[in-house]
Design a protein around this motif. Structure first.
Motif, mmCIF file in Angstrom:
data_model
loop_
_atom_site.group_PDB
_atom_site.id
_atom_site.type_symbol
_atom_site.label_atom_id
_atom_site.label_comp_id
_atom_site.label_asym_id
_atom_site.label_seq_id
_atom_site.Cartn_x
_atom_site.Cartn_y
_atom_site.Cartn_z
ATOM 1 N N THR A 20 41.804 50.768 44.402
ATOM 2 C CA THR A 20 42.494 51.326 43.242
ATOM 3 C C THR A 20 43.504 52.385 43.677
ATOM 4 O O THR A 20 44.631 52.438 43.175
ATOM 5 N N ASP A 62 43.488 44.343 40.702
ATOM 6 C CA ASP A 62 42.386 45.204 41.110
ATOM 7 C C ASP A 62 41.080 44.574 40.617
ATOM 8 O O ASP A 62 41.086 43.783 39.683
ATOM 9 N N ILE A 63 39.990 44.947 41.270
ATOM 10 C CA ILE A 63 38.689 44.525 40.762
ATOM 11 C C ILE A 63 37.803 45.745 40.688
ATOM 12 O O ILE A 63 38.032 46.721 41.372
HETATM 13 MG MG MG Z 1 38.525 50.582 42.156
#
Ligand code: MG
Ligand code: GDP
Length: 207
Positions: A20, A62-63
């Motif tokens: 992130t 993103d995950i």
């Molecule tokens: Mg993250």
């Protein structure tokens, strides 16, 4: 006439490696110690004026949460054309997880090769073949995998770096089919642009 290309790029790796942070740094030029764990899947968009006739709309996926389990659903991988595979230079377990992530990527983006063959066929490079041969090829394929760049993140944490314990990343990344590797820091903004540009160049050169 300008053409526009939409590229779906995945950012994968274990929880806490800085996925992130890398995306926020690249897209919004910020860094924070405290990102709330993203829930589900999230993506950020960056528009690149790639060359005089091409605008690239880069989607960074993103995950969160799901990376605990080390494999993602096929929906997440669908239509992906590249990936950043990230580990944390201060945590060995996250490096060991790299091959699991790379394997997950290669096995779940087989339609990448399918799409490539489709394009080749359109260009007339391949004759039409019975479908069973194509599916055999997917199963046996050791053709070019979806382009992926390896990121050794948190390189600002030199003191705690695993470097002495790691294999040479140059050899490692070649051996496992990465198109490049970088030591990065989302905190200090080191090599984030370079790594992503390397990936996009690679994607654009094959597409
Ligand atoms: Mg993250
Ligand atoms: P994710 O779970 O992979 O998305 O990881 P995050 O981006 O949430 O980062 C996890 C933690 O590592 C956060 O506290 C970040 O501030 C920190 N972090 C991320 N990148 C770096 C980096 O390059 N250097 C340092 N020192 N810390 C980082």
């Amino acid at each position: 006439m300008q053409q526009e290309r939409l590229l779906k790029v995945l950012v994968i790796g274990d929880l806490g490696v800085g996925k992130t942070s890398i995306i926020k740094r690249y897209v919004h030029q910020v860094f924070s110690q405290h990102y709330r764990a993203t829930i589900g899947v999230d993506f950020a968009l960056k528009v690149l004026h790639w060359d005089h006739k091409t605008v690239v709309r880069l989607q960074l996926w993103d995950i969160a949460g799901q990376e605990r389990y080390g494999n993602m659903t096929r929906v997440y991988y669908r239509e992906a054309v590249g990936a950043l595979v990230v580990f944390d230079m201060t945590r060995l377990s996250t490096f060991q997880a790299i091959l699991k992530w790379k394997g997950d990527l290669d096995s779940k983006v087989p339609d990448f090769q399918e799409r490539e063959r489709e394009r080749e066929r359109e260009r007339g490079h391949l004759g039409s073949r019975p479908p069973f041969i194509d599916s055999m090829q997917v199963a046996l394929s050791n053709g070019r995998p979806v382009p992926a760049v390896l990121l050794a993140n948190k390189c600002d944490q030199r003191r705690n770096s695993l470097c002495p314990k790691l294999p040479k990343l140059e050899n490692f990344s070649k051996e496992y089919g990465f198109v490049g590797w970088y030591e990065t820091s989302a905190k200090d903004n080191t090599n984030i642009d370079a790594a992503i540009t390397c990936l996009v160049k690679n994607i654009m050169s094959v597409e």
